[in-house]
Motif scaffolding. Structure first.
Motif, PDB file in Angstrom:
ATOM      1  N   ASP A 170       7.832  -0.088  10.333  1.00  0.00           N
ATOM      2  CA  ASP A 170       9.132  -0.004   9.671  1.00  0.00           C
ATOM      3  C   ASP A 170       8.986  -0.376   8.195  1.00  0.00           C
ATOM      4  OD1 ASP A 170      11.784   0.510   9.385  1.00  0.00           O
ATOM      5  OD2 ASP A 170      12.454  -0.919  10.908  1.00  0.00           O
ATOM      6  N   VAL A 171      10.024  -0.065   7.454  1.00  0.00           N
ATOM      7  CA  VAL A 171      10.024  -0.293   6.009  1.00  0.00           C
ATOM      8  C   VAL A 171       9.913  -1.787   5.701  1.00  0.00           C
ATOM      9  CG1 VAL A 171      11.452  -0.117   3.928  1.00  0.00           C
ATOM     10  CG2 VAL A 171      11.340   1.791   5.527  1.00  0.00           C
ATOM     11  N   GLY A 172       9.131  -2.107   4.657  1.00  0.00           N
ATOM     12  CA  GLY A 172       9.022  -3.480   4.187  1.00  0.00           C
ATOM     13  C   GLY A 172       7.909  -4.281   4.810  1.00  0.00           C
ATOM     14  N   MET A 173       7.205  -3.732   5.787  1.00  0.00           N
ATOM     15  CA  MET A 173       6.155  -4.496   6.472  1.00  0.00           C
ATOM     16  C   MET A 173       4.946  -4.727   5.572  1.00  0.00           C
ATOM     17  SD  MET A 173       6.368  -2.768  10.287  1.00  0.00           S
ATOM     18  CE  MET A 173       5.017  -3.739  10.930  1.00  0.00           C
ATOM     19  N   ALA A 174       4.800  -3.933   4.504  1.00  0.00           N
ATOM     20  CA  ALA A 174       3.658  -4.096   3.596  1.00  0.00           C
ATOM     21  C   ALA A 174       4.075  -4.604   2.223  1.00  0.00           C
ATOM     22  CB  ALA A 174       2.926  -2.763   3.447  1.00  0.00           C
ATOM     23  N   GLY A 175       5.303  -5.069   2.091  1.00  0.00           N
ATOM     24  CA  GLY A 175       5.775  -5.569   0.803  1.00  0.00           C
ATOM     25  C   GLY A 175       6.752  -4.607   0.157  1.00  0.00           C
ATOM     26  N   GLN A 176       7.366  -5.048  -0.956  1.00  0.00           N
ATOM     27  CA  GLN A 176       8.431  -4.260  -1.568  1.00  0.00           C
ATOM     28  C   GLN A 176       7.963  -3.390  -2.725  1.00  0.00           C
ATOM     29  OE1 GLN A 176      11.349  -6.872  -3.261  1.00  0.00           O
ATOM     30  NE2 GLN A 176       9.843  -8.175  -4.292  1.00  0.00           N
ATOM     31  N   MET A 177       6.785  -3.606  -3.261  1.00  0.00           N
ATOM     32  CA  MET A 177       6.286  -2.827  -4.392  1.00  0.00           C
ATOM     33  C   MET A 177       5.564  -1.579  -3.884  1.00  0.00           C
ATOM     34  SD  MET A 177       7.453  -4.720  -6.748  1.00  0.00           S
ATOM     35  CE  MET A 177       6.709  -4.029  -8.224  1.00  0.00           C
TER      36      MET A 177
END
Length: 325
Positions: A170-177
């Motif tokens: 899902d979105v955001g699992m690897a950070g926001q940048m």
């Protein structure tokens, strides 16, 4: 198609007859009563004593049963089988790494699927899952990136596992940048030490590189030296006030690494991009054809065993009745 695996076995069909004709009968001694007037009795009755051995004869039912048992046994040894429809055997043709952006911008709900508004990532997952199913001859790996890049699924031909890992992300699992350069550099490590010559990287993103670490075009030049071809897909709006997509960089990456750039502002454009990619990197097959085989030897073997038990049972009944008489 029905056929026998060892048709030559049926040449043994006349073997029992040859044995019957060529091998002498088995001689067995039996107890006899010595009678001093034997010759006189023969002269009076007009009979003559035979000097040949007495050979017991089997009745017709026994001959039929033994013949069926022999034929069933040979049929089983001949390996009857059904040959299915020939199918091309899939060949592992290339290593295909999919690097997908899961930064916070992929949570924007500006895509529509079946008339329903969804996030960019939900749309990408659905179309990407269909694309994975079509790459049946490739070893696939999944890399997700945001502020950093992470391996979600290593190179494998088990595409069901790849699809499962895709659905679990899902979105955001690897950070926001959005670290595009790091994603390319990390994906290159997955190709290291592999024997396949064809290496393809598919990069999907809706943003711009955060400028930290490896620069995207430098990473593309490194990939080119390692014979890695890079295709890039830009997700979302390419122009307008809300556009955050750096098309120029994605085009440069694709040009440097011998790939191509695609723009996917919606589901339809995404599907068109994958269709074109399938044409540029077609699925490859081996020339060898693999035909499924269903063995049927157990059926004639079962008939042979059943007939043998039946014959033994009949002979036992006959012997029992004879003794009683």
């Amino acid at each position: 198609m029905f056929e026998f695996g060892y048709i030559w076995v049926f040449f043994l069909l006349p073997l029992p007859l040859l044995v019957y004709w060529l091998v002498p009968p088995l001689k067995m001694r039996k107890e006899a009563l010595r009678y001093s007037k034997f010759h006189s009795a023969n002269e009076i009755s007009g009979n003559k004593a035979s000097t040949k051995a007495w050979i017991s004869k089997r009745n017709i039912l026994q001959w039929v049963m033994l013949s069926l048992i022999w034929i069933s046994l040979l049929t089983a040894l001949a390996s009857p089988q059904i040959i299915g429809e020939p199918k091309q055997k899939v060949k592992t043709a290339r290593n295909f790494v999919i690097a997908a952006d899961i930064s916070f911008s992929m949570a924007n709900k500006d895509w529509f699927i079946d008339g329903e508004r969804v996030t960019r990532w939900e749309g990408v997952k659905q179309v990407l899952g269909e694309f994975i199913e079509q790459r049946e001859s490739d070893r696939l790996a999944l890399v997700f990136f945001g502020s950093n890049a992470y391996l979600q699924a290593p190179l494998t031909t088990d595409h069901e596992v790849v699809k499962f890992m895709l659905e679990e992300t899902d979105v955001g699992m690897a950070g926001q940048m959005t670290a595009i350069g790091k994603a390319i550099g990390y994906s290159m490590k997955i190709f290291e030490g592999d024997s396949l010559d064809q290496k393809v990287l598919l990069l999907l993103t809706d943003g711009q590189d955060d400028g930290r670490g490896l620069f995207p075009t430098d990473a593309a030049n490194m990939a080119k030296q390692d014979s890695i071809k890079i295709y890039t897909i830009g997700i979302g709006e390419a122009s307008g006030n809300n556009a955050g997509l750096d098309e120029q960089t994605l085009k440069e990456i694709a040009n440097i690494a011998g790939g191509k750039y695609f723009l996917a502002e919606d589901e339809a454009q995404m599907q068109d991009a994958y269709k074109t990619l399938n044409e540029l990197e077609p699925v490859e097959f081996e020339e060898e054809e693999n035909a499924p085989i269903t063995l049927l030897f157990q059926y004639p073997l079962a008939i042979c065993i059943l007939l043998s038990f039946l014959l033994a049972f009949i002979r036992g009944i006959v012997n029992l009745l004879t003794k009683q008489i």
